[in-house]
Design a protein around this motif. Structure first.
Motif, PDB file in Angstrom:
ATOM      1  N   GLY A 116      -4.353  10.441  -5.545  1.00 45.51           N
ATOM      2  CA  GLY A 116      -5.346   9.506  -5.020  1.00 45.51           C
ATOM      3  C   GLY A 116      -4.955   8.841  -3.716  1.00 45.51           C
ATOM      4  N   GLU A 117      -5.009   7.517  -3.734  1.00 41.95           N
ATOM      5  CA  GLU A 117      -4.721   6.735  -2.521  1.00 41.95           C
ATOM      6  C   GLU A 117      -3.290   6.944  -2.029  1.00 41.95           C
ATOM      7  N   ALA A 118      -2.358   7.113  -2.946  1.00 44.56           N
ATOM      8  CA  ALA A 118      -0.965   7.359  -2.531  1.00 44.56           C
ATOM      9  C   ALA A 118      -0.866   8.687  -1.770  1.00 44.56           C
ATOM     10  N   ARG A 119      -1.605   9.692  -2.208  1.00 42.74           N
ATOM     11  CA  ARG A 119      -1.584  10.981  -1.504  1.00 42.74           C
ATOM     12  C   ARG A 119      -2.213  10.833  -0.116  1.00 42.74           C
ATOM     13  N   ARG A 120      -3.318  10.116  -0.046  1.00 41.95           N
ATOM     14  CA  ARG A 120      -3.947   9.888   1.271  1.00 41.95           C
ATOM     15  C   ARG A 120      -2.975   9.172   2.204  1.00 41.95           C
ATOM     16  N   PHE A 121      -2.287   8.165   1.679  1.00 46.20           N
ATOM     17  CA  PHE A 121      -1.283   7.436   2.460  1.00 46.20           C
ATOM     18  C   PHE A 121      -0.201   8.409   2.954  1.00 46.20           C
ATOM     19  N   GLY A 122       0.263   9.267   2.085  1.00 48.97           N
ATOM     20  CA  GLY A 122       1.282  10.247   2.471  1.00 48.97           C
ATOM     21  C   GLY A 122       0.794  11.192   3.547  1.00 48.97           C
ATOM     22  N   ARG A 123      -0.404  11.711   3.362  1.00 49.42           N
ATOM     23  CA  ARG A 123      -0.944  12.700   4.305  1.00 49.42           C
ATOM     24  C   ARG A 123      -1.408  12.082   5.623  1.00 49.42           C
ATOM     25  N   MET A 124      -1.943  10.870   5.569  1.00 46.73           N
ATOM     26  CA  MET A 124      -2.532  10.262   6.769  1.00 46.73           C
ATOM     27  C   MET A 124      -1.565   9.357   7.531  1.00 46.73           C
ATOM     28  N   VAL A 125      -0.542   8.846   6.854  1.00 47.54           N
ATOM     29  CA  VAL A 125       0.381   7.912   7.493  1.00 47.54           C
ATOM     30  C   VAL A 125       1.796   8.489   7.576  1.00 47.54           C
ATOM     31  N   LEU A 126       2.377   8.782   6.427  1.00 44.68           N
ATOM     32  CA  LEU A 126       3.791   9.180   6.397  1.00 44.68           C
ATOM     33  C   LEU A 126       4.061  10.509   7.110  1.00 44.68           C
ATOM     34  N   LEU A 127       3.344  11.545   6.719  1.00 41.12           N
ATOM     35  CA  LEU A 127       3.609  12.872   7.273  1.00 41.12           C
ATOM     36  C   LEU A 127       3.367  12.930   8.781  1.00 41.12           C
ATOM     37  N   PRO A 128       2.231  12.432   9.296  1.00 39.11           N
ATOM     38  CA  PRO A 128       2.048  12.457  10.749  1.00 39.11           C
ATOM     39  C   PRO A 128       3.120  11.655  11.507  1.00 39.11           C
ATOM     40  N   ALA A 129       3.519  10.513  10.949  1.00 36.76           N
ATOM     41  CA  ALA A 129       4.544   9.692  11.601  1.00 36.76           C
ATOM     42  C   ALA A 129       5.881  10.432  11.618  1.00 36.76           C
ATOM     43  N   GLN A 130       6.219  11.104  10.517  1.00 40.75           N
ATOM     44  CA  GLN A 130       7.471  11.858  10.462  1.00 40.75           C
ATOM     45  C   GLN A 130       7.438  13.024  11.455  1.00 40.75           C
ATOM     46  N   LYS A 131       6.308  13.695  11.551  1.00 41.35           N
ATOM     47  CA  LYS A 131       6.175  14.800  12.514  1.00 41.35           C
ATOM     48  C   LYS A 131       6.387  14.290  13.945  1.00 41.35           C
ATOM     49  N   GLN A 132       5.847  13.122  14.238  1.00 40.48           N
ATOM     50  CA  GLN A 132       5.978  12.541  15.580  1.00 40.48           C
ATOM     51  C   GLN A 132       7.437  12.194  15.877  1.00 40.48           C
ATOM     52  N   THR A 133       8.125  11.576  14.932  1.00 41.79           N
ATOM     53  CA  THR A 133       9.534  11.229  15.144  1.00 41.79           C
ATOM     54  C   THR A 133      10.378  12.495  15.277  1.00 41.79           C
ATOM     55  N   HIS A 134      10.090  13.477  14.450  1.00 35.80           N
ATOM     56  CA  HIS A 134      10.800  14.759  14.504  1.00 35.80           C
ATOM     57  C   HIS A 134      10.660  15.376  15.898  1.00 35.80           C
ATOM     58  N   GLU A 135       9.443  15.389  16.415  1.00 36.01           N
ATOM     59  CA  GLU A 135       9.194  15.983  17.734  1.00 36.01           C
ATOM     60  C   GLU A 135       9.900  15.188  18.836  1.00 36.01           C
ATOM     61  N   ARG A 136       9.928  13.894  18.696  1.00 37.84           N
ATOM     62  CA  ARG A 136      10.593  13.033  19.687  1.00 37.84           C
ATOM     63  C   ARG A 136      12.081  13.378  19.792  1.00 37.84           C
ATOM     64  N   VAL A 137      12.735  13.569  18.643  1.00 41.13           N
ATOM     65  CA  VAL A 137      14.155  13.908  18.648  1.00 41.13           C
ATOM     66  C   VAL A 137      14.372  15.334  19.153  1.00 41.13           C
ATOM     67  N   ARG A 138      13.469  16.230  18.783  1.00 39.73           N
ATOM     68  CA  ARG A 138      13.570  17.622  19.252  1.00 39.73           C
ATOM     69  C   ARG A 138      13.521  17.671  20.784  1.00 39.73           C
ATOM     70  N   LEU A 139      12.584  16.946  21.354  1.00 45.96           N
ATOM     71  CA  LEU A 139      12.456  16.916  22.820  1.00 45.96           C
ATOM     72  C   LEU A 139      13.656  16.239  23.466  1.00 45.96           C
ATOM     73  N   LEU A 140      14.164  15.187  22.852  1.00 44.81           N
ATOM     74  CA  LEU A 140      15.355  14.511  23.376  1.00 44.81           C
ATOM     75  C   LEU A 140      16.526  15.485  23.398  1.00 44.81           C
ATOM     76  N   LYS A 141      16.684  16.238  22.344  1.00 44.80           N
ATOM     77  CA  LYS A 141      17.794  17.210  22.268  1.00 44.80           C
ATOM     78  C   LYS A 141      17.694  18.217  23.413  1.00 44.80           C
ATOM     79  N   LYS A 142      16.464  18.655  23.727  1.00 40.54           N
ATOM     80  CA  LYS A 142      16.268  19.614  24.821  1.00 40.54           C
ATOM     81  C   LYS A 142      16.735  19.050  26.162  1.00 40.54           C
ATOM     82  N   THR A 143      16.574  17.744  26.358  1.00 37.96           N
ATOM     83  CA  THR A 143      16.958  17.143  27.631  1.00 37.96           C
ATOM     84  C   THR A 143      18.480  17.058  27.775  1.00 37.96           C
ATOM     85  N   LEU A 144      19.199  17.190  26.664  1.00 36.83           N
ATOM     86  CA  LEU A 144      20.666  17.044  26.694  1.00 36.83           C
ATOM     87  C   LEU A 144      21.379  18.370  26.896  1.00 36.83           C
ATOM     88  N   HIS A 145      20.672  19.476  26.949  1.00 37.38           N
ATOM     89  CA  HIS A 145      21.325  20.787  27.104  1.00 37.38           C
ATOM     90  C   HIS A 145      21.845  21.001  28.493  1.00 37.38           C
TER      91      HIS A 145
END
Length: 145
Positions: A116-145
């Motif tokens: 229910g609402e917990a799943r919506r929270f996970g899909r709409m808030v947690l997962l997108p936020a984690q994807k964004q942070t993941h991408e931020r670190v991935r791009l940062l790593k690329k700048t350090l090569h």
């Protein structure tokens, strides 16, 4: 009631992962000398702190008690980060990216255990936020090569 208890358990698992991330970022930031890298990592830390707060609120609203410790993942993260700290910024960022990989995998694997609402929270808030942070670190790593 079984769904609520299951949701609390899953959300607490996510919370422990986020607490581990907060601990690891704080440790890494203390060993980073480059302003831009430190600023990027500070932003990621704030992202994880926001998820900690959101998860705690959600768990309490469901009548649960939020975890206050990262548990075994925190110990593992500290060991990985300690090794990376000894090798410099690039290794520290690589270790943080591995942590982001792990966090993203946890969310993707377990988000559908929520209801229910917990799943919506996970899909709409947690997962997108984690994807964004993941991408931020991935791009940062690329700048350090």
């Amino acid at each position: 009631m079984a769904n609520v208890n299951s949701d609390i358990e899953t959300l607490n698992s996510f919370l422990r992962g986020e607490l581990s991330a907060v601990e690891t970022y704080r440790q890494a930031i203390g060993h980073v000398e480059t302003d831009n890298v430190r600023d990027q990592l500070q932003g990621c830390l704030q992202d994880h702190e926001q998820r900690v707060s959101s998860l705690r609120d959600r768990i309490e609203k469901l009548g649960g008690t939020p975890s206050d410790s990262s548990g075994p993942w925190g110990v593992f993260a500290q060991l990985v980060q300690a090794g990376a700290d000894a090798l410099g910024e690039k290794a520290a960022v690589q270790a943080l990216e591995q942590g982001e990989d792990h966090g993203l995998a946890d969310y993707q694997r377990d988000i559908d255990k929520l209801h229910g609402e917990a799943r919506r929270f996970g899909r709409m808030v947690l997962l997108p936020a984690q994807k964004q942070t993941h991408e931020r670190v991935r791009l940062l790593k690329k700048t350090l090569h």
